[in-house]
Design a protein around this motif. Structure first.
Motif, PDB file in Angstrom:
ATOM      1  N   ILE A  27      18.153 -15.837   5.090  1.00 18.37           N
ATOM      2  CA  ILE A  27      16.308 -14.885   5.363  1.00 18.37           C
ATOM      3  C   ILE A  27      16.232 -15.352   6.519  1.00 18.37           C
ATOM      4  O   ILE A  27      15.776 -16.779   6.237  1.00 18.37           O
ATOM      5  N   SER A  28      16.119 -15.045   7.980  1.00 15.18           N
ATOM      6  CA  SER A  28      15.585 -15.828   8.671  1.00 15.18           C
ATOM      7  C   SER A  28      14.178 -16.216   8.887  1.00 15.18           C
ATOM      8  O   SER A  28      12.888 -15.567   7.881  1.00 15.18           O
ATOM      9  N   THR A  29      13.529 -17.016   9.495  1.00 18.88           N
ATOM     10  CA  THR A  29      12.394 -17.323   8.984  1.00 18.88           C
ATOM     11  C   THR A  29      11.152 -16.120   9.845  1.00 18.88           C
ATOM     12  O   THR A  29       9.985 -16.846   9.230  1.00 18.88           O
ATOM     13  N   GLU A  30      11.674 -16.049  10.733  1.00 19.12           N
ATOM     14  CA  GLU A  30      10.344 -14.580  10.745  1.00 19.12           C
ATOM     15  C   GLU A  30      10.305 -13.926   9.655  1.00 19.12           C
ATOM     16  O   GLU A  30       9.627 -13.360   9.442  1.00 19.12           O
ATOM     17  N   ASP A  31      11.660 -12.933   9.285  1.00 20.62           N
ATOM     18  CA  ASP A  31      10.935 -12.307   7.376  1.00 20.62           C
ATOM     19  C   ASP A  31      10.433 -13.446   6.815  1.00 20.62           C
ATOM     20  O   ASP A  31       9.730 -12.811   5.889  1.00 20.62           O
ATOM     21  N   ALA A  32      10.954 -14.692   6.561  1.00 21.92           N
ATOM     22  CA  ALA A  32      10.210 -15.628   5.643  1.00 21.92           C
ATOM     23  C   ALA A  32       8.672 -15.609   5.677  1.00 21.92           C
ATOM     24  O   ALA A  32       8.538 -15.552   4.863  1.00 21.92           O
ATOM     25  N   VAL A  33       8.559 -15.895   7.137  1.00 22.62           N
ATOM     26  CA  VAL A  33       6.778 -15.651   7.117  1.00 22.62           C
ATOM     27  C   VAL A  33       6.198 -14.847   6.717  1.00 22.62           C
ATOM     28  O   VAL A  33       5.577 -14.861   5.990  1.00 22.62           O
ATOM     29  N   SER A  34       7.124 -13.851   7.235  1.00 29.22           N
ATOM     30  CA  SER A  34       6.469 -12.124   6.814  1.00 29.22           C
ATOM     31  C   SER A  34       6.053 -12.001   5.975  1.00 29.22           C
ATOM     32  O   SER A  34       4.973 -11.872   4.992  1.00 29.22           O
ATOM     33  N   MET A  35       7.501 -12.852   4.836  1.00 27.55           N
ATOM     34  CA  MET A  35       7.206 -12.540   2.934  1.00 27.55           C
ATOM     35  C   MET A  35       6.324 -13.051   2.474  1.00 27.55           C
ATOM     36  O   MET A  35       6.144 -13.050   1.833  1.00 27.55           O
ATOM     37  N   ILE A  36       6.379 -14.348   3.171  1.00 25.71           N
ATOM     38  CA  ILE A  36       5.557 -15.448   2.510  1.00 25.71           C
ATOM     39  C   ILE A  36       4.158 -15.240   2.465  1.00 25.71           C
ATOM     40  O   ILE A  36       3.308 -15.041   1.433  1.00 25.71           O
ATOM     41  N   VAL A  37       3.648 -14.559   3.778  1.00 21.76           N
ATOM     42  CA  VAL A  37       2.000 -14.235   3.817  1.00 21.76           C
ATOM     43  C   VAL A  37       1.757 -12.710   2.702  1.00 21.76           C
ATOM     44  O   VAL A  37       1.040 -12.437   2.954  1.00 21.76           O
ATOM     45  N   ASN A  38       3.071 -11.880   3.610  1.00 21.33           N
ATOM     46  CA  ASN A  38       2.270 -10.797   2.331  1.00 21.33           C
ATOM     47  C   ASN A  38       2.583 -11.399   1.700  1.00 21.33           C
ATOM     48  O   ASN A  38       1.589 -10.534   0.275  1.00 21.33           O
ATOM     49  N   GLY A  39       3.421 -11.725   0.248  1.00 23.63           N
ATOM     50  CA  GLY A  39       3.172 -12.115  -1.032  1.00 23.63           C
ATOM     51  C   GLY A  39       1.635 -13.171  -1.013  1.00 23.63           C
ATOM     52  O   GLY A  39       0.413 -12.146  -2.042  1.00 23.63           O
ATOM     53  N   LEU A  65      -5.122  -1.490  -1.899  1.00 25.31           N
ATOM     54  CA  LEU A  65      -5.383  -0.041  -0.525  1.00 25.31           C
ATOM     55  C   LEU A  65      -4.400   1.555  -1.038  1.00 25.31           C
ATOM     56  O   LEU A  65      -3.435   1.277  -2.008  1.00 25.31           O
ATOM     57  N   PRO A  66      -4.541   2.243  -0.547  1.00 30.67           N
ATOM     58  CA  PRO A  66      -4.337   3.655  -0.537  1.00 30.67           C
ATOM     59  C   PRO A  66      -2.525   3.580  -0.014  1.00 30.67           C
ATOM     60  O   PRO A  66      -2.712   2.091   1.052  1.00 30.67           O
ATOM     61  N   MET A  67      -1.740   4.079  -0.642  1.00 30.24           N
ATOM     62  CA  MET A  67      -0.309   3.734  -0.384  1.00 30.24           C
ATOM     63  C   MET A  67       0.435   3.870   0.923  1.00 30.24           C
ATOM     64  O   MET A  67       0.306   3.055   1.190  1.00 30.24           O
ATOM     65  N   GLU A  68      -0.295   4.719   2.050  1.00 27.58           N
ATOM     66  CA  GLU A  68       0.001   4.396   2.957  1.00 27.58           C
ATOM     67  C   GLU A  68      -1.098   3.205   4.198  1.00 27.58           C
ATOM     68  O   GLU A  68       0.298   2.935   5.044  1.00 27.58           O
ATOM     69  N   PHE A  69      -1.810   3.175   3.691  1.00 28.79           N
ATOM     70  CA  PHE A  69      -2.337   2.017   4.719  1.00 28.79           C
ATOM     71  C   PHE A  69      -1.685   1.185   3.740  1.00 28.79           C
ATOM     72  O   PHE A  69      -1.978   0.222   4.950  1.00 28.79           O
ATOM     73  N   ALA A  70      -1.615   0.495   2.820  1.00 27.08           N
ATOM     74  CA  ALA A  70      -0.768  -0.712   2.374  1.00 27.08           C
ATOM     75  C   ALA A  70       0.571  -0.966   3.323  1.00 27.08           C
ATOM     76  O   ALA A  70       0.922  -2.146   3.438  1.00 27.08           O
ATOM     77  N   VAL A  71       0.899   0.204   3.392  1.00 25.83           N
ATOM     78  CA  VAL A  71       2.361  -0.097   4.457  1.00 25.83           C
ATOM     79  C   VAL A  71       2.146  -0.026   6.035  1.00 25.83           C
ATOM     80  O   VAL A  71       2.533  -1.430   6.549  1.00 25.83           O
ATOM     81  N   GLU A  72       1.561   0.510   6.606  1.00 27.17           N
ATOM     82  CA  GLU A  72       0.153  -0.071   7.750  1.00 27.17           C
ATOM     83  C   GLU A  72      -0.064  -1.272   7.916  1.00 27.17           C
ATOM     84  O   GLU A  72       0.697  -1.809   8.644  1.00 27.17           O
ATOM     85  N   ALA A  73      -0.558  -1.590   7.117  1.00 25.92           N
ATOM     86  CA  ALA A  73      -1.728  -3.267   6.849  1.00 25.92           C
ATOM     87  C   ALA A  73      -0.241  -4.362   7.017  1.00 25.92           C
ATOM     88  O   ALA A  73      -0.585  -5.277   7.489  1.00 25.92           O
ATOM     89  N   GLN A  74       0.961  -4.444   5.957  1.00 26.74           N
ATOM     90  CA  GLN A  74       1.733  -4.775   5.969  1.00 26.74           C
ATOM     91  C   GLN A  74       2.352  -5.408   7.400  1.00 26.74           C
ATOM     92  O   GLN A  74       2.624  -6.266   8.060  1.00 26.74           O
ATOM     93  N   LYS A  75       2.904  -4.071   8.460  1.00 19.66           N
ATOM     94  CA  LYS A  75       3.375  -4.075   9.242  1.00 19.66           C
ATOM     95  C   LYS A  75       2.798  -4.241  10.544  1.00 19.66           C
ATOM     96  O   LYS A  75       2.700  -5.744  11.585  1.00 19.66           O
ATOM     97  N   LEU A  76       1.385  -4.191   9.862  1.00 16.40           N
ATOM     98  CA  LEU A  76      -0.020  -5.183  11.151  1.00 16.40           C
ATOM     99  C   LEU A  76       0.086  -6.522  10.580  1.00 16.40           C
ATOM    100  O   LEU A  76      -0.235  -7.338  12.290  1.00 16.40           O
ATOM    101  N   LEU A  77       0.347  -6.844  10.029  1.00 18.39           N
ATOM    102  CA  LEU A  77       0.420  -8.180   9.324  1.00 18.39           C
ATOM    103  C   LEU A  77       1.057  -9.224   9.828  1.00 18.39           C
ATOM    104  O   LEU A  77       1.312 -10.011  10.846  1.00 18.39           O
ATOM    105  N   ALA A  78       2.569  -8.456   9.522  1.00 12.01           N
ATOM    106  CA  ALA A  78       4.045  -8.796  10.564  1.00 12.01           C
ATOM    107  C   ALA A  78       3.738  -9.391  12.255  1.00 12.01           C
ATOM    108  O   ALA A  78       3.957  -9.769  12.759  1.00 12.01           O
ATOM    109  N   VAL A  79       3.152  -7.851  12.781  1.00 11.76           N
ATOM    110  CA  VAL A  79       3.035  -8.191  14.195  1.00 11.76           C
ATOM    111  C   VAL A  79       2.155  -9.417  14.586  1.00 11.76           C
ATOM    112  O   VAL A  79       2.346  -9.538  15.301  1.00 11.76           O
ATOM    113  N   SER A  80       0.594  -8.953  13.630  1.00 14.54           N
ATOM    114  CA  SER A  80      -0.010 -10.146  13.925  1.00 14.54           C
ATOM    115  C   SER A  80       0.376 -11.149  13.427  1.00 14.54           C
ATOM    116  O   SER A  80      -0.776 -12.263  14.020  1.00 14.54           O
ATOM    117  N   LEU A  81       1.056 -11.999  13.218  1.00 17.60           N
ATOM    118  CA  LEU A  81       1.052 -13.121  12.865  1.00 17.60           C
ATOM    119  C   LEU A  81       1.697 -13.969  14.152  1.00 17.60           C
ATOM    120  O   LEU A  81       1.484 -14.904  14.033  1.00 17.60           O
TER     121      LEU A  81
END
Lengths: 267, 480
Positions: free
Chosen positions: B438-450, B459-475
């Motif tokens: 797993i690449s470093t970028e994906d690893a950081v995103s995974m660890i933070v999401n965890g 969060l409601p489902m759609e929002f949860a997905v958006e939040a995860q994406k947002l977090l990855a971008v904001s990292l």
């Protein structure tokens, strides 16, 4: 390339490897060659450089290679990033597996498998196929399916963690597996179960490097070759009987002029 | 590519929503005095009682000082330089969504909240607030069949003055703090929602806030009243263009839950955070509070705060009814020069009241992240319970995490638990992931999401997905 030549080909060829951690030299001219399908045990006292060797092969950042070369199949291993090495089939079973809270074992393992598959330009596996695959591997290593939904190594017992490493190995199907002190912290029952898992994965071209302090693991995972590491060099090599000899005599003989006995190639 | 380079690359990702929409707006000149307020009231055609309310708030505000106790460093806001009313100029009177300025609709589409689509496909009713005014509310008719009122605040003032009058300021009085006073004086729009007795709102209600015009402050007002036995889930999202100055967002959100009512309020806040050097970005100074007025009522706040130069807010619950429940789930991420001082207040008044606080702070770059929370068990709150968990994660060595938990207990039967952890995203964890391919970028995103999982699962489902994406971008360039 003929079948004969292929047989002769090394999967790993380490030459005069020197490595340091934070400026202190740990490996001081290590040499080791593995053929496909072989199991090599590396034994030695604490601080001899066993774990360093395992980590250098996996590409850990804190270890600096000062000198020497490592050929892995057709590749210059030291040129590759850790994730590239993993994708090329090198697997390190960690002495202390790391926990990742909040990420399920299943999710982690599928991410890893798909990362490897993307690297090889193979299609990713979907959740259904993955579950099927992982279930069959869990059976192979004797692991409870409940562990799939738990966070990666989070709150796992010592035995569960080590078994989880073997499960990951089974799913990722590496060409060279390095077991770093896999026996540490295991009682004899857990040790046996883990060893059975490893044995189930032996065969074909898969090679193993088994790093261990104690001989007892080698009662279960019987090696083709045993090497003794001391102060960052292999000082003796032999077959599995060398492990028994070490068990009887300990490592104290190393302290009295090991240099003279160094490197009697037995294979 | 090394970890540091990998992360730097992520860091250089730009704010996705930083565009400006070219619509004509009808704005007041900058500055604030009683005439400004009269002008707002006039333009909006508001009744006298509201003018009085605004003027009282304004006069009170003038006696107050800009508070400075938060653990944030901010530029002085000159309140006379701000524009207090900016509305997209309507081409004509709007009768339906179809008549909304196409430029505006396009903006919302860019933001991924196409009102048209929302209307047709999904089960989310949306109220969109652009600068100061609400531009479109979907699904109102369908909701009206159930007696649910979901409309812009301005419309509520006209159509349901008795409800607005009864509850406006009942949870957050204008005297509460500097920004609530300012908001009460100048708020121009927002959302209003009323769920009648026994009705379970069949869809998520959602408001999307957008600051567009330069030099404006956004002061919206949200009021949600859940009558006896009703339930509602409400979502709020926010974005703004990239601008060099710090724009002020000082909203007030009031929730009222009557007997056995449940309100779930979720926020994904992605205001412009400023650039990598800390220039610009939104000052997000918001007062959010819910009143569990009735017995067995429940209010649950979930927030994912990834934007803004400064986030300074404490969505809180007043647990007045017996057996009422308050919850606060929060993820706050600060990167580059972002600062957050956020948390909650749980005030236990009723018997057997329960509160849960789960806060996850993530600091990266030179971000500073503070959890500040109060658990206040009053004398009459027999057998009150609180559980608080505040976890901080540090990415890199230039950021900071701070925790200020305050506990005040005046009833000996209370049980209050507090757990706190601080962890550094481990190189061990990243190497472990790398070693599995797993690449470093994906690893950081995974660890933070965890790390954030307990909050995302609220969060409601759609929002949860958006939040995860947002977090990855904001990292953005996290471990350095």
């Amino acid at each position: 390339m003929s079948a004969h030549e292929n047989e002769e080909k090394m999967i790993l060829d380490v030459k005069d490897l020197h490595a340091s951690v934070e400026g202190s030299p740990i490996l001081n001219g290590m040499n080791l060659s593995l053929k496909p399908g072989e199991v090599h045990a590396i034994m030695g006292p604490n601080g001899s450089g066993k774990s360093t060797f395992a980590n250098v092969l996996a590409g850990r950042e804190d270890y600096t290679v000062e000198k020497g070369s490592v050929r892995y199949r057709d590749l210059d291993l030291l040129d590759l990033d850790p994730e590239e090495r993993a994708c090329e089939g090198i697997f390190l079973a960690f002495q202390y597996p790391v926990s990742i809270p909040g990420i399920s074992n299943a999710y982690f393992l599928r991410s890893a498998l798909n990362a490897v598959r993307r690297y090889k330009e193979e299609p990713e596996v979907d959740a259904v196929d993955f579950l099927q695959l992982v279930r069959s591997k869990m059976e192979l290593v004797g692991m409870d399916e409940k562990l799939l939904q738990r966070s990666v190594n989070d709150g796992f017992s010592g035995g569960e963690k080590k078994r989880n490493e073997i499960l990951q190995m089974a799913v990722l199907d590496p060409k060279l597996a390095i077991l770093d002190e896999t026996d540490s912290g295991l009682d004899i029952d857990a040790l046996r179960i883990v060893a059975e898992g490893v044995n189930a994965l032996r065969g074909g071209d898969r090679s193993f490097i088994v790093v261990t302090h104690y001989q007892r693991l080698l009662d279960y995972i019987v090696p083709d070759h045993v090497h003794v590491l001391s102060e960052g060099q292999i000082v003796r090599s032999g077959d599995k009987t060398l492990a028994h000899e070490l068990e009887r005599e300990g490592y104290s003989w190393l302290e009295s002029g090991h240099a003279a006995e160094k490197s009697q190639e037995a294979s | 590519m090394s970890e540091a380079e990998e992360l730097q690359k992520l860091a250089d990702k730009e704010y996705e929503f930083g565009f400006v929409t070219d619509v004509e707006s009808d704005s007041l000149p900058p500055g604030l005095d009683e005439d400004t307020i009269r002008e707002i009231v006039k333009r909006k055609g508001e009744p006298d009682w509201l003018l009085e309310y605004r003027l009282k708030a304004f006069r009170h505000w003038q006696t107050m000082e800009d508070p400075a106790w938060a653990k944030v460093e901010k530029n002085t806001v000159n309140y006379q330089d701000l524009i207090y009313y900016s509305a997209p100029k309507p081409k004509k009177q709007l009768e339906s969504l179809d008549e909304v300025d196409p430029e505006l609709l396009e903006t919302f589409e860019k933001l991924g909240i196409s009102l048209e689509e929302q209307k047709r496909l999904s089960n989310v009713a949306v109220d969109a607030v652009f600068d100061s005014v609400s531009v479109a509310t979907t699904f109102s008719d369908k909701l009206a069949e159930l007696g649910i009122i979901f409309c812009s605040f301005s419309e509520a003032v006209k159509e349901h003055p008795e409800l607005v009058r009864k509850y406006l300021g009942s949870v957050v009085p204008y005297t509460d703090n500097f920004y609530s006073a300012l908001n009460s004086a100048v708020f121009s729009d927002g959302s209003f929602c009323y769920i009648p007795k026994g009705v379970a709102c069949p869809m998520e209600l959602s408001t999307y806030f957008r600051i567009n015009a330069a030099g404006t402050g956004q002061f919206e007002r949200t009021l949600i009243v859940a009558d006896e036995g009703s339930t509602v889930s409400y979502l709020e999202g926010c974005t703004a263009p990239m601008r060099d100055e710090n724009q002020l967002h000082a909203a007030v959100v009031e929730l009222v839950a009557l007997e056995e009512a449940t309100i779930k309020y979720s926020t994904v806040q992605n205001w412009y955070p400023g650039d990598a050097d800390g220039v610009g970005g939104i000052y997000n100074f918001v007062t959010k509070r819910g009143l569990c007025k009735g017995d067995r009522s429940k209010i649950s706040w979930t927030q994912v705060e990834t934007g803004s130069a400064i986030t300074w807010k404490y969505p809180s619950c007043i647990l007045q009814g017996d057996d009422s429940i308050g919850e606060f789930y929060s993820v706050a991420l600060t990167n580059n020069f972002q600062q957050a001082d956020t948390g909650t207040k749980m005030v236990h008044l009723g018997k057997r009241t329960k509160s849960t606080i789960i806060s996850k702070g993530i600091s990266a770059g030179q971000g500073q992240n503070t959890y500040r929370g109060l658990v206040d068990v009053k004398k009459g709150a027999e057998d009150a319970r609180n559980f608080s968990q505040c976890d901080s994660m540090l990415l890199g060595d230039r950021c900071g995490a701070h925790t200020f938990p305050y506990v005040e207990v005046r009833n000996p039967s209370a049980k209050v638990e507090h757990e706190a952890t601080t962890s550094k995203i481990g190189e061990d964890q990243i190497f472990y992931c790398n070693q599995r391919g797993i690449s470093t970028e994906d690893a950081v995103s995974m660890i933070v999401n965890g790390f954030c999982k307990e909050v995302f699962s609220e969060l409601p489902m759609e929002f949860a997905v958006e939040a995860q994406k947002l977090l990855a971008v904001s990292l953005e360039g996290s471990v350095g």
